[in-house]
Structure formats: structure tokens, C-alpha cells
Enzyme design. Structure first.
Site, PDB file in Angstrom:
ATOM      1  N   ASN A  13       0.865  -1.187   0.000  1.00  0.00           N
ATOM      2  CA  ASN A  13       0.000   0.000   0.000  1.00  0.00           C
ATOM      3  C   ASN A  13       0.896   1.231   0.000  1.00  0.00           C
ATOM      4  OD1 ASN A  13      -1.827   2.039   0.533  1.00  0.00           O
ATOM      5  ND2 ASN A  13      -2.162   1.447   2.673  1.00  0.00           N
ATOM      6  N   LYS A  15       0.064   4.221  -0.193  1.00  0.00           N
ATOM      7  CA  LYS A  15      -0.615   5.398   0.385  1.00  0.00           C
ATOM      8  C   LYS A  15      -0.429   6.588  -0.563  1.00  0.00           C
ATOM      9  CE  LYS A  15       0.438   3.517   4.868  1.00  0.00           C
ATOM     10  NZ  LYS A  15       0.327   3.684   6.294  1.00  0.00           N
ATOM     11  N   HIS A  93      -9.254   0.921   5.229  1.00  0.00           N
ATOM     12  CA  HIS A  93      -7.959   1.190   5.873  1.00  0.00           C
ATOM     13  C   HIS A  93      -8.205   2.187   7.017  1.00  0.00           C
ATOM     14  CE1 HIS A  93      -3.877   2.507   6.577  1.00  0.00           C
ATOM     15  NE2 HIS A  93      -3.477   1.432   5.933  1.00  0.00           N
ATOM     16  N   GLU A  95      -6.649   4.662   7.981  1.00  0.00           N
ATOM     17  CA  GLU A  95      -6.460   6.073   7.628  1.00  0.00           C
ATOM     18  C   GLU A  95      -7.691   6.633   6.926  1.00  0.00           C
ATOM     19  OE1 GLU A  95      -2.700   5.596   5.618  1.00  0.00           O
ATOM     20  OE2 GLU A  95      -1.767   5.075   7.536  1.00  0.00           O
ATOM     21  N   GLU A 167      -4.863  -5.040  10.878  1.00  0.00           N
ATOM     22  CA  GLU A 167      -3.865  -3.978  11.018  1.00  0.00           C
ATOM     23  C   GLU A 167      -4.095  -3.235  12.333  1.00  0.00           C
ATOM     24  OE1 GLU A 167      -2.069  -2.821   7.004  1.00  0.00           O
ATOM     25  OE2 GLU A 167      -3.741  -1.479   7.390  1.00  0.00           O
ATOM     26  N   GLY A 173       2.880   2.249  10.610  1.00  0.00           N
ATOM     27  CA  GLY A 173       3.809   3.354  10.378  1.00  0.00           C
ATOM     28  C   GLY A 173       4.537   3.806  11.631  1.00  0.00           C
ATOM     29  N   SER A 212       3.972  -2.156  10.235  1.00  0.00           N
ATOM     30  CA  SER A 212       5.428  -2.128  10.347  1.00  0.00           C
ATOM     31  C   SER A 212       6.102  -3.457   9.983  1.00  0.00           C
ATOM     32  CB  SER A 212       5.850  -1.668  11.751  1.00  0.00           C
ATOM     33  OG  SER A 212       5.359  -0.354  11.990  1.00  0.00           O
TER      34      SER A 212
HETATM   35  C1  PEP Z   1      -0.476   0.154   6.077  1.00  0.00           C
HETATM   36  O1  PEP Z   1      -0.586   1.336   5.857  1.00  0.00           O
HETATM   37  O2  PEP Z   1      -1.362  -0.615   5.658  1.00  0.00           O
HETATM   38  C2  PEP Z   1       0.680  -0.316   6.833  1.00  0.00           C
HETATM   39  C3  PEP Z   1       0.662  -1.512   7.329  1.00  0.00           C
HETATM   40  O3  PEP Z   1       1.716   0.573   6.982  1.00  0.00           O
HETATM   41  P1  PEP Z   1       3.193   0.251   7.580  1.00  0.00           P
HETATM   42  O4  PEP Z   1       3.648  -1.045   6.958  1.00  0.00           O
HETATM   43  O5  PEP Z   1       4.018   1.418   7.160  1.00  0.00           O
HETATM   44  O6  PEP Z   1       3.039   0.120   9.046  1.00  0.00           O
END
Ligand code: PEP
Length: 251
Positions: A13, A15, A93, A95, A167, A173, A212
Site C-alpha cells: 500500500n 498510500k 484502511h 487512515e 492492522e 507506520g 510495520s
Molecule cells: C499500512 O498502511 O497498511 C501499513 C501496514 O503501513 P506500515 O507497513 O508502514 O506500518
């Protein structure tokens, strides 16, 4: 519950990151990678989707409207994303839930729309830090509510054509990864909740971990029995890291 062999999936992703140069980099390097044994999906910002052309990995979108084509300024329909080659669409997601006030019911509407367009939704669920800190029961209660919105809207057959991504918001992040045990516990819980709707669908459901994930921790996370791959944010912007993570998911 019957056990079913599930093919791992790794989705990147991007983003609101990336540019034409990164698209070219992915076309050159990822396309040359042996993708046997793992499904690979790259989800760039929508403006770059069409630039991928014919590649040996799938492309996906980061969001979609739950509505048909029409007077919805700024939105993109399943039909449009399908026309530019998407096979997967991320919905819900954290976000998007946060920045755009998307409810679990609205996320379920989007997922149903994606399935009806013959594409695969990657449906995100996951708890914020304060829920994690309140303990396992609180985490399960939070995830159960998110899943209920899905199971009340989508049939077992529709869910069997979907993917779920767990998640934990506190791990996105932040560099804080859920431990393999924490991930496994929630993935097993998600599968058992889905089994209340349909055992076969639950057993075949691919449940990805996101938060992460990096080349250094991917193998251990993906090695958990109920973790079927990952949804990768930051590390999906570097071809070397993303390819290494994809290789870790192979069965
Ligand atoms: C994500 O945005 O779906 C995500 C898992 O981000 P990150 O891997 O940067 O934590």
C-alpha cells in the site's frame, strides 16, 4: 473446522506516496521476480494505476466508492478501477476510517460493491492503542464489531471472495510491530468469528497482517499458522524490501 491450504498474498500500500519513477522501478524489478507460491499486489495512488500496463503481479486500488458511476465528484467506481486493470481494492484502511469518517457499515457496503464487480476487496480491521492497552477482551470486542458489520452485509459466498487484513492501528507506520503471538491470537480469533457464519469460508479466508512489516520480521509473522501474508505500507516503497517480504511469504 476443516483446514484448507491458503496461498499467501502480499499487498503493498503506497498510500499517498510514489511517482512515475517509482512505477518504472517496480515494473523493472518486481516484474522480473519469481512470483511462484505467492500472490503479489501493488496498490499505488489511483493516478498511477494505468501506468503499470501488463505486469506479472496484480495491481490494486487503495479505496473505492460504494456507489455506481454518476454525480459523485472526486470518487472512483469499481467499474473504473476494473477498466484500468485492478484486481484488488483495499477498503476500510484505518487512515480512511479516520480521515474520512468511514463507518464499518460503509466499509461493508464498499466491500460488497467490490465483490459484485468481480474484484477482490482487502478489508482492513484493527484496534487503536487504547483498546490494545485495555486487554485481550477489549481487542476481541472491537474486532468482533468490525466483523459483524461485514457478516451482516456480505454472504458467506461473498466473503469467500474477499481478503481480510488485520492492522492494529498502533503498529501502522510506527515501527511497533505486533509480536508474532499477538498477530496469531487475533488472526485465529478472526477466523473463529467468521466460522460462526460459515466454517468453510473461514477456513479458506486469507488473513493478512499489516503494521510495520519489514524484511527482518516478515518471515516470523508469516510463519504463524493463521497469518496468510501481509499488507505492507512503508516497506512497499522500496523494491528491495518489498521483494524480500514477498519472498518471505512463500510456502
Ligand atoms: C499500512 O498502511 O497498511 C501499513 C501496514 O503501513 P506500515 O507497513 O508502514 O506500518
Amino acid at each position: 473446522m476443516t483446514t484448507m491450504k491458503r496461498k499467501p498474498l502480499v499487498a503493498g500500500n503506497w498510500k499517498m506516496n510514489g511517482d512515475k519513477a517509482l512505477v518504472a522501478d517496480f515494473i523493472n524489478t518486481l516484474d522480473a521476480t519469481n512470483a511462484e507460491g505467492v500472490d503479489i499486489v501493488v496498490c499505488p495512488p489511483a493516478v498511477y494505476l494505468a501506468a503499470f500496463g501488463d505486469v506479472n503481479f496484480a495491481i490494486g486500488a487503495q479505496d473505492v466508492s460504494a456507489l455506481d458511476n454518476g454525480a459523485h465528484t472526486g470518487d472512483l467506481s469499481v467499474e473504473m478501477l476494473k477498466e484500468v486493470g485492478c484486481k484488488y481494492i483495499i477498503v476500510g484502511h484505518s487512515e480512511r476510517r479516520e480521515d474520512h469518517g468511514e463507518s464499518s457499515e460503509w466499509v461493508a457496503e464498499k466491500a460488497a460493491k467490490v465483490v459484485s464487480g468481480q474484484l477482490t476487496p482487502i478489508i482492513c480491521v484493527g484496534e487503536p492503542l487504547e483498546v490494545r492497552e485495555a486487554g485481550d477482551d477489549a481487542v476481541q470486542g472491537f474486532i468482533r464489531e468490525q466483523l459483524r458489520a461485514l457478516t451482516s452485509k456480505l454472504s458467506a459466498d461473498e466473503l469467500s471472495r474477499s481478503v481480510i487484513a488485520y492492522e492494529p492501528i498502533w503498529a501502522i507506520g510506527t515501527g511497533k510491530t505486533a509480536s508474532p503471538e499477538q498477530a496469531q491470537d487475533v488472526h485465529a480469533f478472526i477466523r473463529s468469528e467468521l466460522a460462526d457464519t460459515d466454517a468453510e469460508m473461514a477456513s479458506g479466508m486469507r488473513i493478512l497482517y499489516g503494521g510495520s512489516v519489514k524484511p527482518a520480521n516478515a518471515q516470523e509473522l508469516f510463519g504463524q499458522p493463521d497469518v496468510d501474508g501481509g499488507l505492507i505500507g512503508g516497506a512497499s516503497l522500496k523494491t528491495d524490501d518489498f521483494i524480500a517480504i514477498c519472498q518471505s511469504a512463500k510456502i
